[in-house]
Design a protein around this motif. Structure first.
Motif, PDB file in Angstrom:
ATOM      1  N   GLY A  36      24.757  56.228  49.148  1.00  0.00           N
ATOM      2  CA  GLY A  36      24.723  55.021  48.325  1.00  0.00           C
ATOM      3  C   GLY A  36      24.991  55.337  46.863  1.00  0.00           C
ATOM      4  O   GLY A  36      25.722  54.609  46.180  1.00  0.00           O
ATOM      5  N   GLY A  37      24.403  56.436  46.374  1.00  0.00           N
ATOM      6  CA  GLY A  37      24.657  56.843  44.995  1.00  0.00           C
ATOM      7  C   GLY A  37      26.106  57.212  44.773  1.00  0.00           C
ATOM      8  O   GLY A  37      26.705  56.858  43.746  1.00  0.00           O
ATOM      9  N   ILE A  42      31.592  56.401  42.684  1.00  0.00           N
ATOM     10  CA  ILE A  42      33.032  56.362  42.936  1.00  0.00           C
ATOM     11  C   ILE A  42      33.612  55.005  42.561  1.00  0.00           C
ATOM     12  O   ILE A  42      34.676  54.922  41.930  1.00  0.00           O
ATOM     13  N   PHE A  43      32.915  53.928  42.941  1.00  0.00           N
ATOM     14  CA  PHE A  43      33.443  52.595  42.647  1.00  0.00           C
ATOM     15  C   PHE A  43      33.544  52.364  41.140  1.00  0.00           C
ATOM     16  O   PHE A  43      34.588  51.903  40.642  1.00  0.00           O
ATOM     17  N   VAL A  44      32.477  52.669  40.413  1.00  0.00           N
ATOM     18  CA  VAL A  44      32.480  52.430  38.964  1.00  0.00           C
ATOM     19  C   VAL A  44      33.527  53.299  38.277  1.00  0.00           C
ATOM     20  O   VAL A  44      34.294  52.828  37.424  1.00  0.00           O
ATOM     21  N   GLU A  45      33.582  54.581  38.665  1.00  0.00           N
ATOM     22  CA  GLU A  45      34.534  55.500  38.034  1.00  0.00           C
ATOM     23  C   GLU A  45      35.978  55.095  38.302  1.00  0.00           C
ATOM     24  O   GLU A  45      36.821  55.082  37.400  1.00  0.00           O
ATOM     25  N   LEU A 120      45.185  57.788  40.853  1.00  0.00           N
ATOM     26  CA  LEU A 120      44.358  56.589  40.909  1.00  0.00           C
ATOM     27  C   LEU A 120      43.590  56.488  42.221  1.00  0.00           C
ATOM     28  O   LEU A 120      42.524  55.861  42.283  1.00  0.00           O
ATOM     29  N   GLU A 121      44.131  57.086  43.280  1.00  0.00           N
ATOM     30  CA  GLU A 121      43.499  57.005  44.601  1.00  0.00           C
ATOM     31  C   GLU A 121      42.465  58.102  44.833  1.00  0.00           C
ATOM     32  O   GLU A 121      41.901  58.183  45.928  1.00  0.00           O
ATOM     33  N   ASN A 122      42.210  58.938  43.835  1.00  0.00           N
ATOM     34  CA  ASN A 122      41.201  59.982  43.983  1.00  0.00           C
ATOM     35  C   ASN A 122      39.837  59.367  44.319  1.00  0.00           C
ATOM     36  O   ASN A 122      39.366  58.469  43.631  1.00  0.00           O
ATOM     37  N   GLY A 123      39.210  59.860  45.357  1.00  0.00           N
ATOM     38  CA  GLY A 123      37.889  59.378  45.741  1.00  0.00           C
ATOM     39  C   GLY A 123      37.903  58.226  46.717  1.00  0.00           C
ATOM     40  O   GLY A 123      36.895  57.981  47.399  1.00  0.00           O
ATOM     41  N   LEU A 124      39.011  57.510  46.826  1.00  0.00           N
ATOM     42  CA  LEU A 124      39.055  56.361  47.725  1.00  0.00           C
ATOM     43  C   LEU A 124      38.928  56.757  49.200  1.00  0.00           C
ATOM     44  O   LEU A 124      38.259  56.043  49.962  1.00  0.00           O
ATOM     45  N   PRO A 125      39.561  57.855  49.645  1.00  0.00           N
ATOM     46  CA  PRO A 125      39.338  58.254  51.049  1.00  0.00           C
ATOM     47  C   PRO A 125      37.867  58.528  51.354  1.00  0.00           C
ATOM     48  O   PRO A 125      37.388  58.187  52.444  1.00  0.00           O
ATOM     49  N   PHE A 126      37.162  59.124  50.408  1.00  0.00           N
ATOM     50  CA  PHE A 126      35.730  59.390  50.628  1.00  0.00           C
ATOM     51  C   PHE A 126      34.944  58.082  50.660  1.00  0.00           C
ATOM     52  O   PHE A 126      33.991  57.945  51.441  1.00  0.00           O
ATOM     53  N   LEU A 127      35.350  57.118  49.825  1.00  0.00           N
ATOM     54  CA  LEU A 127      34.675  55.816  49.847  1.00  0.00           C
ATOM     55  C   LEU A 127      34.902  55.117  51.176  1.00  0.00           C
ATOM     56  O   LEU A 127      33.979  54.487  51.723  1.00  0.00           O
TER      57      LEU A 127
END
Length: 221
Positions: A36-37, A42-45, A120-127
């Motif tokens: 959750g953290g 990831i969303f805010v960043e 720009l897509e960094n972190g989106l796969p993890f999300l």
């Protein structure tokens, strides 16, 4: 008797604090807390990064057109360097390729665009992984809780204690609720960010076409 036991179980649930519910959910609740953290981070960043990348002066391409039409290439490159945006970096790369065939300029711009989109897509796969995995982790906790409940029933010689049974089942469901609380926002957040990136990609493509049109205009002498 059964009614009294059920009433006692309800009373125990009502007096159970959120911390007790979280703690009784087991170690999987800590995993969900971490996920959750990470979802919030990831969303805010990514939201801030995409919003920053989307902001571009509406007069940017007009100024680039004026500089190039006047033959002032250095000023055009300087403007691109001062504008910290994906579109500006695309245009800068295109300007650096001036004098080469148009196909080479177009290819250079597309390569920079692909690189910018990848950033720009960094972190989106993890999300996306959190959106799909968190509910599964919650379901795993529910199964574990139900197994423990039936083990307690077996240890009691098959005697059904409604207080123990209802409390055990309630606690088992806590992990499912936790998984959904994490997974649902992650799912909607992921799709929202993807939509923002797609909108930005369309703008990048439009500016790329506009830049190629500028190069096809005659240079003022």
């Amino acid at each position: 008797m059964v009614h009294l036991l059920a009433a006692a179980a309800d009373e125990a649930v009502k007096t159970m604090s959120l911390w007790e519910l979280f703690r009784n959910g087991g170690w999987l609740m800590w995993v969900l807390l971490v996920l959750g953290g990470l979802t919030i981070f990831i969303f805010v960043e990514r939201f801030v990064a995409i919003r920053k990348a989307s902001g571009l002066d509406i007069n940017f391409m007009n100024r680039i057109r004026d500089y190039i039409s006047e033959g002032n290439i250095e000023a055009a490159i300087d403007l691109c360097k001062k504008t910290d945006r994906p579109v500006a970096r695309m245009v800068e790369k295109g300007i650096e390729r001036l004098g080469r065939p148009m196909s080479d300029v177009q290819t250079a711009i597309e390569n920079v665009a692909n690189l910018e989109v990848s950033k720009l897509e960094n972190g989106l796969p993890f999300l996306a992984t959190i959106a799909g995995g968190a509910p599964m982790i919650g379901f795993l906790g529910t199964v574990i809780g139900m197994v423990r409940t039936f083990m307690d029933m077996a240890a009691g010689g098959g005697v059904v204690d409604m207080a123990v049974l209802s409390n055990g089942m309630y606690i088992a469901m806590v992990t499912t609720v936790g998984g959904l609380i994490v997974g649902i926002p992650a799912y909607f957040g992921y799709n929202y960010l993807v939509a923002r990136i797609e909108k930005l990609v369309f703008r990048m493509e439009a500016n790329s076409i506009a830049f190629m049109d500028i190069l096809n205009q005659p240079v003022k002498k």
